[in-house]
Design a protein around this motif. Structure first.
Motif, PDB file in Angstrom:
ATOM      1  N   GLY A 202       1.081  -1.317   0.047  1.00  0.00           N
ATOM      2  CA  GLY A 202       0.331  -0.227  -0.024  1.00  0.00           C
ATOM      3  C   GLY A 202       0.799   1.833  -0.193  1.00  0.00           C
ATOM      4  N   TYR A 203       1.989   1.010   0.716  1.00  0.00           N
ATOM      5  CA  TYR A 203       2.892   2.297   0.859  1.00  0.00           C
ATOM      6  C   TYR A 203       4.088   1.931  -0.726  1.00  0.00           C
ATOM      7  CZ  TYR A 203       6.505   5.690   2.368  1.00  0.00           C
ATOM      8  OH  TYR A 203       7.159   6.240   2.269  1.00  0.00           O
ATOM      9  N   ASP A 204       4.303   0.852  -1.002  1.00  0.00           N
ATOM     10  CA  ASP A 204       5.508   0.576  -2.101  1.00  0.00           C
ATOM     11  C   ASP A 204       5.007  -0.093  -3.285  1.00  0.00           C
ATOM     12  OD1 ASP A 204       5.701  -1.043  -0.769  1.00  0.00           O
ATOM     13  OD2 ASP A 204       8.105  -1.168   0.317  1.00  0.00           O
ATOM     14  N   GLY A 205       3.520  -0.740  -3.024  1.00  0.00           N
ATOM     15  CA  GLY A 205       3.379  -1.711  -3.522  1.00  0.00           C
ATOM     16  C   GLY A 205       1.741  -2.602  -3.082  1.00  0.00           C
ATOM     17  N   PRO A 206       2.163  -3.913  -3.776  1.00  0.00           N
ATOM     18  CA  PRO A 206       3.183  -4.679  -4.444  1.00  0.00           C
ATOM     19  C   PRO A 206       2.844  -3.443  -5.554  1.00  0.00           C
ATOM     20  CG  PRO A 206       1.042  -6.224  -3.911  1.00  0.00           C
ATOM     21  CD  PRO A 206       0.933  -4.555  -3.190  1.00  0.00           C
ATOM     22  N   LEU A 207       4.093  -4.033  -6.789  1.00  0.00           N
ATOM     23  CA  LEU A 207       3.999  -3.956  -7.725  1.00  0.00           C
ATOM     24  C   LEU A 207       3.853  -4.778  -8.635  1.00  0.00           C
ATOM     25  CD1 LEU A 207       7.339  -1.814  -8.084  1.00  0.00           C
ATOM     26  CD2 LEU A 207       5.305  -1.631  -8.023  1.00  0.00           C
ATOM     27  N   CYS A 208       2.801  -4.129 -10.484  1.00  0.00           N
ATOM     28  CA  CYS A 208       2.656  -5.972 -10.692  1.00  0.00           C
ATOM     29  C   CYS A 208       3.550  -6.913 -11.451  1.00  0.00           C
ATOM     30  CB  CYS A 208       1.660  -5.584 -11.999  1.00  0.00           C
ATOM     31  SG  CYS A 208      -0.176  -5.069 -10.781  1.00  0.00           S
ATOM     32  N   ARG A 209       4.754  -5.557 -11.545  1.00  0.00           N
ATOM     33  CA  ARG A 209       5.947  -6.413 -12.304  1.00  0.00           C
ATOM     34  C   ARG A 209       7.352  -6.351 -11.245  1.00  0.00           C
ATOM     35  NH1 ARG A 209       5.756  -5.567 -19.267  1.00  0.00           N
ATOM     36  NH2 ARG A 209       3.416  -6.259 -19.052  1.00  0.00           N
ATOM     37  N   LYS A 210       7.645  -7.487 -11.284  1.00  0.00           N
ATOM     38  CA  LYS A 210       9.366  -7.051 -10.521  1.00  0.00           C
ATOM     39  C   LYS A 210      10.359  -6.825 -10.749  1.00  0.00           C
ATOM     40  CE  LYS A 210       8.780 -11.192  -7.945  1.00  0.00           C
ATOM     41  NZ  LYS A 210       9.171 -12.993  -8.003  1.00  0.00           N
ATOM     42  N   VAL A 211      10.726  -5.730 -10.527  1.00  0.00           N
ATOM     43  CA  VAL A 211      11.684  -4.560 -11.060  1.00  0.00           C
ATOM     44  C   VAL A 211      13.232  -4.980 -10.707  1.00  0.00           C
ATOM     45  CG1 VAL A 211      13.145  -2.379 -10.550  1.00  0.00           C
ATOM     46  CG2 VAL A 211      10.199  -2.394 -10.088  1.00  0.00           C
ATOM     47  N   THR A 212      14.298  -5.526 -11.412  1.00  0.00           N
ATOM     48  CA  THR A 212      15.720  -5.947 -11.702  1.00  0.00           C
ATOM     49  C   THR A 212      16.511  -5.330 -10.693  1.00  0.00           C
ATOM     50  OG1 THR A 212      14.834  -7.284 -13.390  1.00  0.00           O
ATOM     51  CG2 THR A 212      17.803  -7.056 -13.021  1.00  0.00           C
ATOM     52  N   VAL A 213      17.404  -5.286  -9.690  1.00  0.00           N
ATOM     53  CA  VAL A 213      17.910  -3.642  -9.150  1.00  0.00           C
ATOM     54  C   VAL A 213      19.029  -4.764  -9.014  1.00  0.00           C
ATOM     55  CG1 VAL A 213      18.257  -2.986  -6.962  1.00  0.00           C
ATOM     56  CG2 VAL A 213      16.076  -2.879  -8.110  1.00  0.00           C
ATOM     57  N   GLN A 214      20.495  -4.234  -9.189  1.00  0.00           N
ATOM     58  CA  GLN A 214      22.312  -4.142  -8.270  1.00  0.00           C
ATOM     59  C   GLN A 214      22.571  -4.013  -7.453  1.00  0.00           C
ATOM     60  OE1 GLN A 214      23.045  -6.976 -10.754  1.00  0.00           O
ATOM     61  NE2 GLN A 214      21.114  -6.565 -12.338  1.00  0.00           N
ATOM     62  N   VAL A 215      21.582  -4.457  -6.591  1.00  0.00           N
ATOM     63  CA  VAL A 215      23.112  -3.986  -5.755  1.00  0.00           C
ATOM     64  C   VAL A 215      24.728  -4.451  -5.028  1.00  0.00           C
ATOM     65  CG1 VAL A 215      23.316  -4.097  -2.983  1.00  0.00           C
ATOM     66  CG2 VAL A 215      21.499  -4.174  -3.906  1.00  0.00           C
ATOM     67  N   GLU A 216      26.013  -3.642  -6.123  1.00  0.00           N
ATOM     68  CA  GLU A 216      27.602  -3.669  -6.168  1.00  0.00           C
ATOM     69  C   GLU A 216      27.600  -3.182  -4.976  1.00  0.00           C
ATOM     70  OE1 GLU A 216      27.541  -3.449 -10.713  1.00  0.00           O
ATOM     71  OE2 GLU A 216      26.178  -2.612 -10.383  1.00  0.00           O
ATOM     72  N   PHE A 217      28.511  -3.741  -4.573  1.00  0.00           N
ATOM     73  CA  PHE A 217      29.901  -3.248  -4.036  1.00  0.00           C
ATOM     74  C   PHE A 217      30.900  -3.048  -4.192  1.00  0.00           C
ATOM     75  CE2 PHE A 217      26.732  -5.476  -0.778  1.00  0.00           C
ATOM     76  CZ  PHE A 217      26.350  -4.565   0.097  1.00  0.00           C
ATOM     77  N   TRP A 218      31.773  -1.818  -4.344  1.00  0.00           N
ATOM     78  CA  TRP A 218      32.433  -1.077  -4.890  1.00  0.00           C
ATOM     79  C   TRP A 218      34.122  -0.946  -3.296  1.00  0.00           C
ATOM     80  CZ3 TRP A 218      32.508  -1.336 -10.169  1.00  0.00           C
ATOM     81  CH2 TRP A 218      31.335  -1.481 -10.974  1.00  0.00           C
ATOM     82  N   LYS A 219      35.527  -1.121  -4.359  1.00  0.00           N
ATOM     83  CA  LYS A 219      36.283  -0.749  -3.314  1.00  0.00           C
ATOM     84  C   LYS A 219      37.579  -0.119  -3.812  1.00  0.00           C
ATOM     85  CE  LYS A 219      40.845  -3.153  -0.994  1.00  0.00           C
ATOM     86  NZ  LYS A 219      41.224  -4.323  -0.672  1.00  0.00           N
ATOM     87  N   LEU A 220      36.920   1.056  -2.726  1.00  0.00           N
ATOM     88  CA  LEU A 220      38.297   1.800  -3.368  1.00  0.00           C
ATOM     89  C   LEU A 220      39.424   2.345  -2.662  1.00  0.00           C
ATOM     90  CD1 LEU A 220      35.405   4.875  -3.234  1.00  0.00           C
ATOM     91  CD2 LEU A 220      36.074   3.492  -4.728  1.00  0.00           C
ATOM     92  N   VAL A 221      40.710   2.544  -3.609  1.00  0.00           N
ATOM     93  CA  VAL A 221      42.001   2.069  -2.726  1.00  0.00           C
ATOM     94  C   VAL A 221      42.730   3.336  -3.258  1.00  0.00           C
ATOM     95  CG1 VAL A 221      44.307   1.474  -2.522  1.00  0.00           C
ATOM     96  CG2 VAL A 221      42.449  -0.086  -2.975  1.00  0.00           C
TER      97      VAL A 221
END
Length: 293
Positions: A114-133
């Motif tokens: 009701g606040y964030d959906g649910p949505l009728c179609r799923k959304v593809t989300v990439q969670v990526e962790f990056w190392k910075l030197v």
């Protein structure tokens, strides 16, 4: 503000670095509804018999859902643009520092029908962790920053972990942090960056060219990072603790406690009893000392 850019592969480099910048210098509100489109707000309260003076019950305000559900019990997102999908992902994803419920143990995708959906179609989300030197930028022949100034640091960026999610707001999801990347004893030259992207994983052309360290903050006090993509819904930077002690190749060369941050003021403004300087000064104690009887 002093910045550092990303290292770029060239004649002198065997890695692809990025410049980091040293600077001295997003809450959504919405109502709720049930998954079937009915209001989550309670029915108008009924007055106890013989107690209320008014025969009509007081109306209860109806909350307007941010993503209202249709007859099918879900919110139609079939025609969403990348921007609309990113806005939704930004709403449901809690980055590590925002994940209060999970005690900062990782990244969380929330679910509040009701606040964030649910949505009728799923959304593809990439969670990526990056190392910075990070390393000190001591090569005057390198490229300058976008504002024309010389960078304070360069940084290399590499992906440590990637998790692909297919989410519609029906269930909560969690992504654990890479332990080594967020370790308490992490090198003072290392930083961590997590990105939340709609669709495919980020390409090198979409990564940031400059990262400000100790610089501008957003509304939540987080360091801002300029990705070169509109697909990035959210991000969070964990800055290196002491880049000023790092060699050009990203190795600590001194104890951070012994090397102040560039541009910082000394903690002891008057290291001796002499003022203003030991070379030309006068003894304050002698001047203000009570005369001997």
């Amino acid at each position: 503000m002093r910045c550092a850019p990303r290292r770029v592969r060239g004649r002198k480099d065997s890695v692809v670095p990025v410049v980091a910048a040293l600077a001295v210098a997003v809450l959504f509100t919405g109502g709720c509804s049930s998954a079937h489109g009915t209001s989550l707000a309670g029915d108008p309260s009924e007055s106890p018999t013989g107690v209320s003076e008014s025969p009509s019950p007081s109306p209860t305000p109806t909350l307007t859902p941010l993503y209202p559900t249709g007859a099918s019990g879900c919110h139609d997102n079939s025609g969403w643009t990348v921007e609309e999908s990113s806005d939704w992902a930004r709403l449901v994803v809690d980055t590590p520092s925002e994940n209060i419920i999970g005690d900062h143990e990782g990244l969380r995708v929330s679910s509040l029908p009701g606040y964030d959906g649910p949505l009728c179609r799923k959304v593809t989300v990439q969670v990526e962790f990056w190392k910075l030197v990070y390393g000190v930028a001591n090569d005057p022949d390198r490229d300058r920053l976008s504002d024309g100034s010389q960078p304070a640091y360069y940084f290399d960026i590499s992906r440590v972990k990637r998790v692909e999610l297919h989410v519609d707001g029906r269930a909560e999801r969690k992504v654990a942090l890479p332990a080594s990347l967020y370790a308490t004893d992490r090198s003072p030259c290392e930083g961590a960056l997590v990105s939340v992207t709609v669709g495919k994983p980020l390409t090198s052309k979409e990564l940031p060219e400059e990262v400000k360290v100790g610089g501008e903050k957003d509304l939540w006090g987080r360091a801002t990072v300029d990705f070169r993509s509109k697909r990035v819904a959210d991000h969070e930077l964990s800055e290196p603790s002491a880049p000023q002690v790092c060699s050009p190749d990203g190795k600590p060369t001194a104890d951070p406690a012994d090397v102040p941050t560039p541009g910082s003021r000394p903690t002891d403004l008057f290291p001796t009893d002499l003022y203003p300087t030991p070379s030309r000064s006068f003894d304050l104690d002698k001047i203000f000392r009570s005369p001997t009887p």
